[in-house]
Design a protein around this motif. Structure first.
Motif, PDB file in Angstrom:
ATOM      1  N   THR A 112     -18.437   2.351   1.800  1.00 16.37           N
ATOM      2  CA  THR A 112     -16.996   2.158   1.907  1.00 16.37           C
ATOM      3  C   THR A 112     -16.373   2.105   0.517  1.00 16.37           C
ATOM      4  O   THR A 112     -15.344   2.734   0.257  1.00 16.37           O
ATOM      5  CB  THR A 112     -16.685   0.875   2.690  1.00 16.37           C
ATOM      6  N   VAL A 113     -17.009   1.370  -0.382  1.00 13.84           N
ATOM      7  CA  VAL A 113     -16.507   1.277  -1.757  1.00 13.84           C
ATOM      8  C   VAL A 113     -16.581   2.645  -2.429  1.00 13.84           C
ATOM      9  O   VAL A 113     -15.645   3.078  -3.099  1.00 13.84           O
ATOM     10  CB  VAL A 113     -17.313   0.226  -2.554  1.00 13.84           C
ATOM     11  N   LEU A 118     -14.006   7.387  -4.654  1.00 11.22           N
ATOM     12  CA  LEU A 118     -13.988   8.845  -4.695  1.00 11.22           C
ATOM     13  C   LEU A 118     -12.607   9.372  -4.337  1.00 11.22           C
ATOM     14  O   LEU A 118     -12.066  10.251  -5.011  1.00 11.22           O
ATOM     15  CB  LEU A 118     -15.041   9.413  -3.745  1.00 11.22           C
ATOM     16  N   ARG A 119     -11.998   8.806  -3.296  1.00 11.68           N
ATOM     17  CA  ARG A 119     -10.650   9.231  -2.911  1.00 11.68           C
ATOM     18  C   ARG A 119      -9.645   8.944  -4.025  1.00 11.68           C
ATOM     19  O   ARG A 119      -8.760   9.757  -4.298  1.00 11.68           O
ATOM     20  CB  ARG A 119     -10.229   8.543  -1.614  1.00 11.68           C
ATOM     21  N   ALA A 120      -9.775   7.805  -4.688  1.00 16.81           N
ATOM     22  CA  ALA A 120      -8.868   7.465  -5.781  1.00 16.81           C
ATOM     23  C   ALA A 120      -9.044   8.437  -6.948  1.00 16.81           C
ATOM     24  O   ALA A 120      -8.052   8.886  -7.544  1.00 16.81           O
ATOM     25  CB  ALA A 120      -9.111   6.028  -6.240  1.00 16.81           C
ATOM     26  N   ALA A 121     -10.289   8.765  -7.270  1.00 19.06           N
ATOM     27  CA  ALA A 121     -10.549   9.702  -8.365  1.00 19.06           C
ATOM     28  C   ALA A 121     -10.006  11.085  -8.032  1.00 19.06           C
ATOM     29  O   ALA A 121      -9.434  11.763  -8.892  1.00 19.06           O
ATOM     30  CB  ALA A 121     -12.044   9.769  -8.657  1.00 19.06           C
ATOM     31  N   LEU A 122     -10.173  11.513  -6.797  1.00 18.84           N
ATOM     32  CA  LEU A 122      -9.650  12.819  -6.390  1.00 18.84           C
ATOM     33  C   LEU A 122      -8.127  12.839  -6.431  1.00 18.84           C
ATOM     34  O   LEU A 122      -7.515  13.820  -6.867  1.00 18.84           O
ATOM     35  CB  LEU A 122     -10.158  13.179  -4.988  1.00 18.84           C
ATOM     36  N   ALA A 123      -7.508  11.757  -5.991  1.00 14.20           N
ATOM     37  CA  ALA A 123      -6.046  11.679  -6.028  1.00 14.20           C
ATOM     38  C   ALA A 123      -5.551  11.700  -7.467  1.00 14.20           C
ATOM     39  O   ALA A 123      -4.557  12.371  -7.787  1.00 14.20           O
ATOM     40  CB  ALA A 123      -5.572  10.419  -5.311  1.00 14.20           C
ATOM     41  N   HIS A 124      -6.237  10.990  -8.341  1.00 16.13           N
ATOM     42  CA  HIS A 124      -5.847  10.950  -9.754  1.00 16.13           C
ATOM     43  C   HIS A 124      -5.955  12.341 -10.385  1.00 16.13           C
ATOM     44  O   HIS A 124      -5.144  12.716 -11.222  1.00 16.13           O
ATOM     45  CB  HIS A 124      -6.728   9.953 -10.508  1.00 16.13           C
ATOM     46  N   ALA A 125      -6.961  13.106  -9.963  1.00 13.63           N
ATOM     47  CA  ALA A 125      -7.159  14.463 -10.473  1.00 13.63           C
ATOM     48  C   ALA A 125      -6.314  15.476  -9.724  1.00 13.63           C
ATOM     49  O   ALA A 125      -6.390  16.668 -10.001  1.00 13.63           O
ATOM     50  CB  ALA A 125      -8.633  14.832 -10.394  1.00 13.63           C
ATOM     51  N   ARG A 126      -5.525  14.994  -8.766  1.00 19.33           N
ATOM     52  CA  ARG A 126      -4.663  15.857  -7.935  1.00 19.33           C
ATOM     53  C   ARG A 126      -5.471  16.943  -7.226  1.00 19.33           C
ATOM     54  O   ARG A 126      -5.041  18.080  -7.086  1.00 19.33           O
ATOM     55  CB  ARG A 126      -3.555  16.474  -8.779  1.00 19.33           C
ATOM     56  N   CYS A 127      -6.632  16.555  -6.786  1.00 18.87           N
ATOM     57  CA  CYS A 127      -7.518  17.459  -6.049  1.00 18.87           C
ATOM     58  C   CYS A 127      -7.234  17.295  -4.561  1.00 18.87           C
ATOM     59  O   CYS A 127      -7.274  16.184  -4.037  1.00 18.87           O
ATOM     60  CB  CYS A 127      -8.962  17.121  -6.365  1.00 18.87           C
TER      61      CYS A 127
END
Length: 135
Positions: A112-113, A118-127
């Motif tokens: 879960t963590v 991973l979702r936060a990193a992808l959002a930050h990278a605008r992926c």
């Protein structure tokens, strides 16, 4: 009746750091729970093997030994090589009692963590999408 002896079972590696970490883990466990006889055994590449550790208990009939697999890739079922060690141990030392615990591995909440990060990193990278992920 005394507590069972714990044998932490580790895959083993040619990298000496694997053995160092396994021994350090057992030392910490022994420090915190001095009443529990704790040992480390390796399935490959490093001594002592599980059978070498168990042979120390051969003179203590009725003694219980619990194999505790340390496997960061499996959180539910032990590796087949640990089950094979258990079968060999029972066949070789019928006067001893053996048990096998669930592997010490990743807590299910870790996924879960990992997912949230991973979702936060992808959002930050605008992926917007991900083709594959290797951990």
């Amino acid at each position: 009746m005394s507590a069972p002896a714990l044998v932490v079972v580790v895959k083993g590696s040619r990298d000496p750091r694997v053995a160092q970490v396994a021994h350090a883990l057992c030392e910490q466990l022994s420090t915190r729970r001095a009443e529990i006889d704790t040992h480390v055994a390796f399935l490959t590449s490093c001594p002592p093997s599980g059978m070498q550790v168990v042979s120390q208990f051969a003179a203590l009939p009725g003694r219980e030994i619990v194999y505790v697999p340390l496997d960061l890739a499996r959180a539910v079922d032990p590796d087949e090589s640990v089950a094979a060690l258990l079968r060999r141990s029972r066949a070789t030392h019928p006067d001893l009692r053996f048990a096998l615990s669930r592997p010490v591995g990743p807590e299910p909440a870790l996924l879960t963590v990992l997912d949230a990060r991973l979702r936060a990193a992808l959002a930050h990278a605008r992926c917007l999408e991900l083709d594959g992920l290797v951990l």
